[in-house]
Design a protein around this motif. Structure first.
Motif, PDB file in Angstrom:
ATOM      1  N   VAL A 163       0.862  -1.186   0.000  1.00 34.83           N
ATOM      2  CA  VAL A 163       0.000   0.000   0.000  1.00 34.83           C
ATOM      3  C   VAL A 163       0.898   1.235   0.000  1.00 34.83           C
ATOM      4  O   VAL A 163       1.775   1.357   0.852  1.00 34.83           O
ATOM      5  CB  VAL A 163      -0.918   0.037   1.240  1.00 34.83           C
ATOM      6  CG1 VAL A 163      -2.019   1.083   1.055  1.00 34.83           C
ATOM      7  CG2 VAL A 163      -1.538  -1.328   1.513  1.00 34.83           C
ATOM      8  N   TYR A 164       0.702   2.107  -0.971  1.00 34.48           N
ATOM      9  CA  TYR A 164       1.579   3.276  -1.054  1.00 34.48           C
ATOM     10  C   TYR A 164       0.814   4.574  -0.820  1.00 34.48           C
ATOM     11  O   TYR A 164      -0.365   4.702  -1.159  1.00 34.48           O
ATOM     12  CB  TYR A 164       2.310   3.322  -2.409  1.00 34.48           C
ATOM     13  CG  TYR A 164       1.402   3.560  -3.592  1.00 34.48           C
ATOM     14  CD1 TYR A 164       0.823   2.512  -4.262  1.00 34.48           C
ATOM     15  CD2 TYR A 164       1.131   4.856  -4.026  1.00 34.48           C
ATOM     16  CE1 TYR A 164      -0.017   2.728  -5.339  1.00 34.48           C
ATOM     17  CE2 TYR A 164       0.290   5.094  -5.096  1.00 34.48           C
ATOM     18  CZ  TYR A 164      -0.277   4.023  -5.748  1.00 34.48           C
ATOM     19  OH  TYR A 164      -1.119   4.254  -6.803  1.00 34.48           O
ATOM     20  N   ASP A 165       1.516   5.512  -0.203  1.00 38.90           N
ATOM     21  CA  ASP A 165       0.988   6.859   0.015  1.00 38.90           C
ATOM     22  C   ASP A 165       2.155   7.791  -0.318  1.00 38.90           C
ATOM     23  O   ASP A 165       2.968   8.120   0.540  1.00 38.90           O
ATOM     24  CB  ASP A 165       0.539   6.998   1.468  1.00 38.90           C
ATOM     25  CG  ASP A 165      -0.032   8.376   1.765  1.00 38.90           C
ATOM     26  OD1 ASP A 165      -0.024   9.236   0.866  1.00 38.90           O
ATOM     27  OD2 ASP A 165      -0.470   8.595   2.905  1.00 38.90           O
ATOM     28  N   THR A 174       6.398  -4.170   6.900  1.00 42.45           N
ATOM     29  CA  THR A 174       7.592  -3.360   6.655  1.00 42.45           C
ATOM     30  C   THR A 174       7.153  -1.996   6.132  1.00 42.45           C
ATOM     31  O   THR A 174       6.244  -1.913   5.301  1.00 42.45           O
ATOM     32  CB  THR A 174       8.494  -4.029   5.585  1.00 42.45           C
ATOM     33  OG1 THR A 174       8.762  -5.368   5.999  1.00 42.45           O
ATOM     34  CG2 THR A 174       9.805  -3.273   5.415  1.00 42.45           C
ATOM     35  N   LEU A 176       8.491   1.454   4.230  1.00 40.49           N
ATOM     36  CA  LEU A 176       9.523   2.220   3.532  1.00 40.49           C
ATOM     37  C   LEU A 176       9.141   3.689   3.660  1.00 40.49           C
ATOM     38  O   LEU A 176       7.994   4.054   3.415  1.00 40.49           O
ATOM     39  CB  LEU A 176       9.571   1.868   2.042  1.00 40.49           C
ATOM     40  CG  LEU A 176       9.728   0.399   1.643  1.00 40.49           C
ATOM     41  CD1 LEU A 176       9.757   0.290   0.125  1.00 40.49           C
ATOM     42  CD2 LEU A 176      10.972  -0.198   2.244  1.00 40.49           C
ATOM     43  N   SER A 224       5.335   7.253   2.025  1.00 36.48           N
ATOM     44  CA  SER A 224       5.221   6.079   2.885  1.00 36.48           C
ATOM     45  C   SER A 224       4.701   4.898   2.068  1.00 36.48           C
ATOM     46  O   SER A 224       3.728   5.021   1.332  1.00 36.48           O
ATOM     47  CB  SER A 224       4.252   6.373   4.037  1.00 36.48           C
ATOM     48  OG  SER A 224       4.121   5.252   4.869  1.00 36.48           O
ATOM     49  N   ILE A 225       5.388   3.781   2.191  1.00 35.27           N
ATOM     50  CA  ILE A 225       4.923   2.544   1.550  1.00 35.27           C
ATOM     51  C   ILE A 225       4.942   1.451   2.608  1.00 35.27           C
ATOM     52  O   ILE A 225       5.967   1.242   3.272  1.00 35.27           O
ATOM     53  CB  ILE A 225       5.830   2.150   0.363  1.00 35.27           C
ATOM     54  CG1 ILE A 225       5.722   3.198  -0.755  1.00 35.27           C
ATOM     55  CG2 ILE A 225       5.453   0.765  -0.169  1.00 35.27           C
ATOM     56  CD1 ILE A 225       6.644   2.950  -1.940  1.00 35.27           C
ATOM     57  N   VAL A 226       3.811   0.781   2.785  1.00 30.03           N
ATOM     58  CA  VAL A 226       3.736  -0.308   3.745  1.00 30.03           C
ATOM     59  C   VAL A 226       3.596  -1.617   2.979  1.00 30.03           C
ATOM     60  O   VAL A 226       2.777  -1.711   2.058  1.00 30.03           O
ATOM     61  CB  VAL A 226       2.538  -0.141   4.715  1.00 30.03           C
ATOM     62  CG1 VAL A 226       2.449  -1.328   5.671  1.00 30.03           C
ATOM     63  CG2 VAL A 226       2.659   1.146   5.508  1.00 30.03           C
TER      64      VAL A 226
END
Lengths: 87, 87
Positions: free
Chosen positions: A6-8, B74, B76, A59-61
């Motif tokens: 999931v990316y923000d 995780t 990033l 932020s990337i989770v």
């Protein structure tokens, strides 16, 4: 391994983030990718993303499981992406 | 069970979706919640969300695992939400 991502990220970096994610994973929903990767592929993906994002803003989770069997996927409403082909 | 929830809903319905998710889960990132729920709580959450979304337009994807042990998280870049308290 099974990978959920999931990316923000800032709009101006989204095209590069999307391009990188699409190389490795299936688009599932806005800001969401999933797929099965080897450990090496996962490392390559995260390394590529670290080169693209601004770590002070974006932020990337990622969530990883040893196998898709450990994770059950449910969609409420519209099924947007192509998750069926990998689960 | 461990629950990951990603929503892609119309802006006008986002406040209700957010309010419902916050009752049960921790906010992790834009459009992303996670947390540990009982099966009954998970059912209550999805039932409440079904009452809030337009199933012809909105999309909510949940990933559930029997326990958080099966999923590695995780981040990033920036760690936005409070995932530390539950993982």
């Amino acid at each position: 391994m099974f990978v959920i991502l999931v990316y923000d990220t800032a709009a101006k970096r989204n095209p590069k983030v999307l391009k990188t994610c699409r190389k490795y994973l299936h688009w599932t929903q806005r800001s969401l990718f999933q797929g099965e990767l080897t450990t090496a592929q996962y490392r390559a993906l995260t390394a590529a993303l670290r080169n693209v994002i601004d770590p002070t803003h974006d932020s990337i989770v990622t969530y990883t499981a040893r196998s898709p069997e450990f994770v059950e996927t449910t969609t409420l409403g519209v099924r947007l992406g192509g998750s069926d082909d990998i689960l």
